[in-house]
Design a protein around this motif. Structure first.
Motif, PDB file in Angstrom:
ATOM      1  N   GLN A  88       0.825  -1.212   0.000  1.00  0.00           N
ATOM      2  CA  GLN A  88       0.000   0.000   0.000  1.00  0.00           C
ATOM      3  C   GLN A  88       0.857   1.259   0.000  1.00  0.00           C
ATOM      4  OE1 GLN A  88      -3.403   0.320  -0.376  1.00  0.00           O
ATOM      5  NE2 GLN A  88      -3.152  -1.856  -0.889  1.00  0.00           N
ATOM      6  N   LEU A  89       1.897   1.273   0.825  1.00  0.00           N
ATOM      7  CA  LEU A  89       2.794   2.433   0.839  1.00  0.00           C
ATOM      8  C   LEU A  89       3.617   2.507  -0.441  1.00  0.00           C
ATOM      9  CD1 LEU A  89       4.126   2.445   4.520  1.00  0.00           C
ATOM     10  CD2 LEU A  89       2.462   3.990   3.476  1.00  0.00           C
ATOM     11  N   ASN A  90       3.912   1.353  -1.022  1.00  0.00           N
ATOM     12  CA  ASN A  90       4.673   1.306  -2.268  1.00  0.00           C
ATOM     13  C   ASN A  90       3.995   2.122  -3.370  1.00  0.00           C
ATOM     14  OD1 ASN A  90       6.486  -0.067  -4.400  1.00  0.00           O
ATOM     15  ND2 ASN A  90       4.445  -0.768  -4.995  1.00  0.00           N
ATOM     16  N   LEU A  91       2.667   2.134  -3.414  1.00  0.00           N
ATOM     17  CA  LEU A  91       1.939   2.867  -4.453  1.00  0.00           C
ATOM     18  C   LEU A  91       2.214   4.363  -4.387  1.00  0.00           C
ATOM     19  CD1 LEU A  91      -1.493   1.016  -4.209  1.00  0.00           C
ATOM     20  CD2 LEU A  91       0.308   0.653  -5.920  1.00  0.00           C
ATOM     21  N   LEU A  92       2.441   4.871  -3.182  1.00  0.00           N
ATOM     22  CA  LEU A  92       2.699   6.304  -3.026  1.00  0.00           C
ATOM     23  C   LEU A  92       4.025   6.712  -3.663  1.00  0.00           C
ATOM     24  CD1 LEU A  92       1.615   6.761   0.709  1.00  0.00           C
ATOM     25  CD2 LEU A  92       0.265   7.256  -1.344  1.00  0.00           C
ATOM     26  N   THR A  93       4.951   5.744  -3.796  1.00  0.00           N
ATOM     27  CA  THR A  93       6.260   6.054  -4.385  1.00  0.00           C
ATOM     28  C   THR A  93       6.200   6.128  -5.903  1.00  0.00           C
ATOM     29  OG1 THR A  93       7.030   3.765  -4.683  1.00  0.00           O
ATOM     30  CG2 THR A  93       7.283   4.740  -2.483  1.00  0.00           C
ATOM     31  N   GLY A  94       5.033   5.801  -6.491  1.00  0.00           N
ATOM     32  CA  GLY A  94       4.884   5.809  -7.941  1.00  0.00           C
ATOM     33  C   GLY A  94       5.106   4.458  -8.579  1.00  0.00           C
ATOM     34  N   PRO A 164      13.322   1.043  -1.417  1.00  0.00           N
ATOM     35  CA  PRO A 164      13.331   1.333   0.021  1.00  0.00           C
ATOM     36  C   PRO A 164      13.302   0.098   0.912  1.00  0.00           C
ATOM     37  CG  PRO A 164      11.205   1.889  -0.972  1.00  0.00           C
ATOM     38  CD  PRO A 164      12.141   1.597  -2.090  1.00  0.00           C
ATOM     39  N   VAL A 165      12.858  -1.048   0.404  1.00  0.00           N
ATOM     40  CA  VAL A 165      12.827  -2.272   1.211  1.00  0.00           C
ATOM     41  C   VAL A 165      14.024  -3.157   0.866  1.00  0.00           C
ATOM     42  CG1 VAL A 165      11.490  -4.315   1.871  1.00  0.00           C
ATOM     43  CG2 VAL A 165      10.316  -2.158   1.342  1.00  0.00           C
ATOM     44  N   TRP A 166      14.116  -3.574  -0.385  1.00  0.00           N
ATOM     45  CA  TRP A 166      15.219  -4.436  -0.798  1.00  0.00           C
ATOM     46  C   TRP A 166      16.566  -3.774  -0.544  1.00  0.00           C
ATOM     47  CZ3 TRP A 166      18.903  -3.676  -4.670  1.00  0.00           C
ATOM     48  CH2 TRP A 166      19.683  -4.798  -4.983  1.00  0.00           C
ATOM     49  N   GLY A 167      16.661  -2.486  -0.822  1.00  0.00           N
ATOM     50  CA  GLY A 167      17.922  -1.782  -0.624  1.00  0.00           C
ATOM     51  C   GLY A 167      18.399  -1.851   0.811  1.00  0.00           C
ATOM     52  N   MET A 168      17.456  -1.822   1.764  1.00  0.00           N
ATOM     53  CA  MET A 168      17.822  -1.950   3.173  1.00  0.00           C
ATOM     54  C   MET A 168      18.173  -3.397   3.519  1.00  0.00           C
ATOM     55  SD  MET A 168      15.552  -1.343   6.637  1.00  0.00           S
ATOM     56  CE  MET A 168      14.259  -2.420   6.053  1.00  0.00           C
ATOM     57  N   LEU A 169      17.317  -4.335   3.105  1.00  0.00           N
ATOM     58  CA  LEU A 169      17.485  -5.721   3.519  1.00  0.00           C
ATOM     59  C   LEU A 169      18.686  -6.393   2.860  1.00  0.00           C
ATOM     60  CD1 LEU A 169      13.751  -6.893   3.665  1.00  0.00           C
ATOM     61  CD2 LEU A 169      15.203  -6.004   5.499  1.00  0.00           C
ATOM     62  N   GLU A 170      19.070  -5.939   1.646  1.00  0.00           N
ATOM     63  CA  GLU A 170      20.238  -6.542   1.006  1.00  0.00           C
ATOM     64  C   GLU A 170      21.514  -6.219   1.776  1.00  0.00           C
ATOM     65  OE1 GLU A 170      22.072  -5.293  -2.514  1.00  0.00           O
ATOM     66  OE2 GLU A 170      21.586  -3.165  -2.309  1.00  0.00           O
ATOM     67  N   TYR A 192       9.528   6.693   4.259  1.00  0.00           N
ATOM     68  CA  TYR A 192       8.354   6.253   5.013  1.00  0.00           C
ATOM     69  C   TYR A 192       8.090   4.755   4.826  1.00  0.00           C
ATOM     70  CZ  TYR A 192       6.367   7.447   0.409  1.00  0.00           C
ATOM     71  OH  TYR A 192       6.126   7.567  -0.937  1.00  0.00           O
ATOM     72  N   LEU A 193       8.443   4.212   3.656  1.00  0.00           N
ATOM     73  CA  LEU A 193       8.267   2.774   3.434  1.00  0.00           C
ATOM     74  C   LEU A 193       9.343   1.984   4.191  1.00  0.00           C
ATOM     75  CD1 LEU A 193       7.012   0.303   2.234  1.00  0.00           C
ATOM     76  CD2 LEU A 193       8.035   0.868   0.019  1.00  0.00           C
ATOM     77  N   THR A 194      10.560   2.475   4.156  1.00  0.00           N
ATOM     78  CA  THR A 194      11.630   1.830   4.931  1.00  0.00           C
ATOM     79  C   THR A 194      11.278   1.819   6.411  1.00  0.00           C
ATOM     80  OG1 THR A 194      13.263   2.645   3.329  1.00  0.00           O
ATOM     81  CG2 THR A 194      14.089   1.864   5.446  1.00  0.00           C
ATOM     82  N   GLU A 195      10.789   2.959   6.910  1.00  0.00           N
ATOM     83  CA  GLU A 195      10.458   3.067   8.330  1.00  0.00           C
ATOM     84  C   GLU A 195       9.355   2.093   8.721  1.00  0.00           C
ATOM     85  OE1 GLU A 195       8.196   5.436  11.680  1.00  0.00           O
ATOM     86  OE2 GLU A 195       7.553   4.384   9.876  1.00  0.00           O
TER      87      GLU A 195
END
Length: 696
Positions: A88-94, A164-170, A192-195
């Motif tokens: 859901q938050l991913n959609l806000l990033t475009g 914002p997710v994969w970049g952190m978890l990798e 905001y998605l990472t957080e």
């Protein structure tokens, strides 16, 4: 996405608490341009955050690799259950849901991968013996070996906005497995998605406190407080990487700085490919996919399409047709294939770069298409654009300017040497690809490109069904590259774990080195017991437990019978005349007979804790054994590996690695190898509860 989204206030998580501010930088929805979040790091004591990580990292370092792997796998399960919140938050990033899948489930999948690799390739220890034991003295009483131990600092991880997710978890996964706490600094546009993911990680309670901290907003003086045991991992633009890596404190304290930077990645269509070949269609689809995935905002995206000059027109027409299928608009809609760039500012930067590129290239595919939802003015939409540079070997722009969006430039070439030269003009790339079914052509292109690339995909009709594509980094393989690509690497399998550890050379006598590494070293003291080692359970066996077998004299009958049984009638074993003229000067026993005979010497025949032979490794035949020679075998426990009890299994087991040495009557080593046996063990705290009536 027609309702006003709630204004989010992503907080920082430092020194064990959440820290948020009412005021700060306002972030905007990439689709409709509405305020979506406010971030700030004001009030966060960054020096304290680093000190907290260093102090609390001790708890993480006390865990073994396998314990960390179990925690990481449990965390992956926990996050996967909550993935819809992230979408859901991913959609806000475009980004579309398909784009989000790569980021969200791809990121969580990286946790699974590292958990599996650690359990499979690393010992159940807090340190990693690295490489072989080196004999440093003539008599074998002085030896050395490298060990890897966790750095006692904090891994500062500075991430880009596009994942914002994969970049952190990798980055988190290999650091955590290595035993090093992370301090994550996400890019502001998608923080905001990472957080949101970090909130769930902290709430899970699955990681030791201090293993993960988060700083949203401006990093301010973060790098000023780094110390020698810390390290920095950066993903972003080459320009920013170049500026940060020469930060005075980083230079003064020799802080390792790993940069994975955006690069002008190229994809080469083979000179042998014809328009009717499957590879032609694969190439066009791959370029279009890399242009439009994440709206072209990928550090691995294809920026330069290197095509044979005689195919430029055909490729252009095919690309035009393929890109015409791409629908643009609100990523929340099912009929939209490409969303927006992350921000209006990002779109303006791409448009500015496009203007500079057009000094040496012309636009051949463009045009404003209708939006399916979203706001053309307030949103960050940009239509896919393809340029053609007619003279790429003398041009500079396509090899120096990156439009970080849905933009690619066609570069014609005449010879394979020219194609290789064009790829190298990007001065170092994260990823490249070669599309051809001609193996000789593939070899020439790959080896020509290899020195300036971190990863190269060869795509053709044979691997297309399983290929993950030009721009998909995989946890098992390198994600990084030389030169402009930063010179560093993320992922890369266990190499990514080792990057977070310090290598130390330990020199000692064999017995002391065995005690330190908890692995048997040849020449170390052994323990012989009246109880046969194969009658001991996994828990009872100790490293250094040893058995010296009875002797056996090799006869001509042994050699003849083994040859008849196996069909191995090699002249050195069965031909008296040929053997005398060979390198041994006599008939010798089969090497595999020696292994079989040794097994007969040390195996305990009756049922017991040993369930199966799990494998044989590191086999070497050192000296020949002739008719009349006498052999005996020493079997010594080298190391132990606990195996997880899987679903459906009733008996917990472990793998015991034994070192075997076969010697002759002169006590000369004739063969050496390692044997893996599957051995019963007792249930422990990590095993699932036994089903009623099941055997322990």
């Amino acid at each position: 996405m027609t309702t006003q989204p709630q204004i989010l206030r992503p907080a920082s998580y430092v020194y064990g608490q959440w820290h948020a501010n009412a005021d700060g930088q306002t972030l905007y929805d990439a689709v409709y341009g509405r305020p979506v979040a406010v971030i700030s790091s004001e009030g966060v004591d960054l020096a304290q955050a680093l000190a907290y990580g260093r102090e609390h990292g001790a708890a993480l370092r006390k865990m073994t690799f396998h314990a960390r792997a179990r925690a990481l796998r449990a965390l992956a399960n926990y996050l996967m259950e909550r993935k819809e919140d992230y979408y859901q938050l991913n959609l806000l990033t475009g980004a579309t849901r398909r784009d989000g899948w790569v980021d969200i489930e791809g990121g969580i999948g990286t946790l699974y991968s590292y958990a599996s690799m650690a359990r499979r390739e690393l010992p159940d220890e807090r340190f990693l013996p690295d490489g072989k034991v080196e004999r440093l003295g003539r008599e074998g009483t002085f030896v050395g070996r490298h060990l890897l131990v966790p750095r006692e600092g904090v891994a500062v991880q500075i991430n880009a906005f596009n994942f914002p997710v994969w970049g952190m978890l990798e980055k988190l996964a290999p650091a955590f497995i290595a035993g090093m706490p992370s301090l994550v600094k996400p890019a502001p546009q998608t923080a905001y998605l990472t957080e949101r993911v970090v909130r769930d990680i902290i709430a899970s309670g699955l990681l030791p406190e201090g293993s993960l901290q988060l700083v949203t907003g401006d990093p301010r003086d973060l790098l000023d407080h780094l110390q020698e045991q810390d390290l920095v991992a950066f993903t972003g633009s080459a320009a920013t990487a170049a500026r940060l890596k020469v930060h005075p404190n980083i230079v003064a304290r020799s802080v390792p700085f790993n940069a994975e930077a955006d690069s002008l990645n190229a994809s080469v269509l083979g000179l042998s490919v014809k328009p009717e070949d499957p590879e032609f269609g694969l190439y066009v689809k791959e370029v279009a996919r890399e242009m439009t995935g994440k709206a072209g905002q990928k550090c691995t995206a294809i920026r330069r399409a290197v095509v044979p000059r005689h195919l430029v027109e055909a490729v252009t027409e095919a690309l035009k047709k393929e890109l015409s299928k791409v629908t643009l608009g609100d990523p929340a809609r099912d009929d939209v294939r490409m969303g927006a760039l992350v921000s209006v500012e990002q779109r303006e930067r791409v448009q500015e770069t496009l203007q500079h590129l057009q000094k040496e290239a012309e636009v051949v595919i463009s045009g404003v298409r209708d939006l399916l939802g979203g706001d053309r003015d307030k949103g960050a939409f940009l239509d896919p654009t393809v340029l053609l540079c007619p003279n790429p070997l003398t041009a500079r722009g396509p090899h120096e300017l990156e439009a970080f969006g849905p933009v690619a430039t066609l570069l014609p070439y005449d010879t394979l040497d020219d194609a290789v030269r064009l790829t190298k003009m990007g001065r170092g790339s994260l990823a490249g690809s070669v599309v051809t079914h001609d193996r000789a052509e593939a070899g020439e292109l790959v080896l020509g490109m290899a020195s300036s690339h971190g990863r190269i995909l060869v795509l053709n009709r044979d691997d297309a069904r399983e290929s993950t594509g030009h721009g998909s980094p995989l946890p098992q393989l390198l994600h990084g590259g030389p030169g402009r690509a930063g010179g560093g690497a993320e992922l890369g399998g266990i190499a990514g774990v080792k990057h977070h550890m310090n290598k130390v050379a330990v020199q000692a006598d064999p017995t002391t080195l065995s005690a330190i590494t908890r692995e048997y070293v040849v020449g170390a003291e052994v323990r012989e017991d009246t109880l046969h080692p194969f009658r001991k359970t996994f828990d009872e066996i100790q490293v250094g437990d040893s058995l010296l077998t009875h002797r056996r004299t090799v006869t001509e009958a042994d050699i003849v019978n083994f040859a008849a049984l196996t069909g191995d009638h090699f002249y050195a074993h069965v031909d008296e005349i040929g053997a005398k003229e060979g390198i041994f000067g006599k008939r010798v026993a089969h090497g595999y007979f020696l292994i079989s005979a040794a097994a007969g010497q040390f195996v305990w025949a009756a049922p017991g804790p040993v369930l199966a032979n799990y494998g044989l490794e590191n086999l070497r035949f050192v000296e020949p054994v002739g008719i009349g020679d006498t052999i005996r075998t020493r079997l010594t426990c080298k190391r132990k590996i606990r195996k997880d009890l899987r679903a459906g299994e009733e008996k917990p087991t472990g793998v015991v690695e034994w070192h075997a040495e076969i010697t002759n009557q002169r006590e000369e080593l004739v063969a050496t190898y390692d044997i893996l046996t599957l051995v019963l063990r007792e249930r422990d705290e990590f095993d699932p509860p036994a089903e009623k009536g099941a055997e322990a």
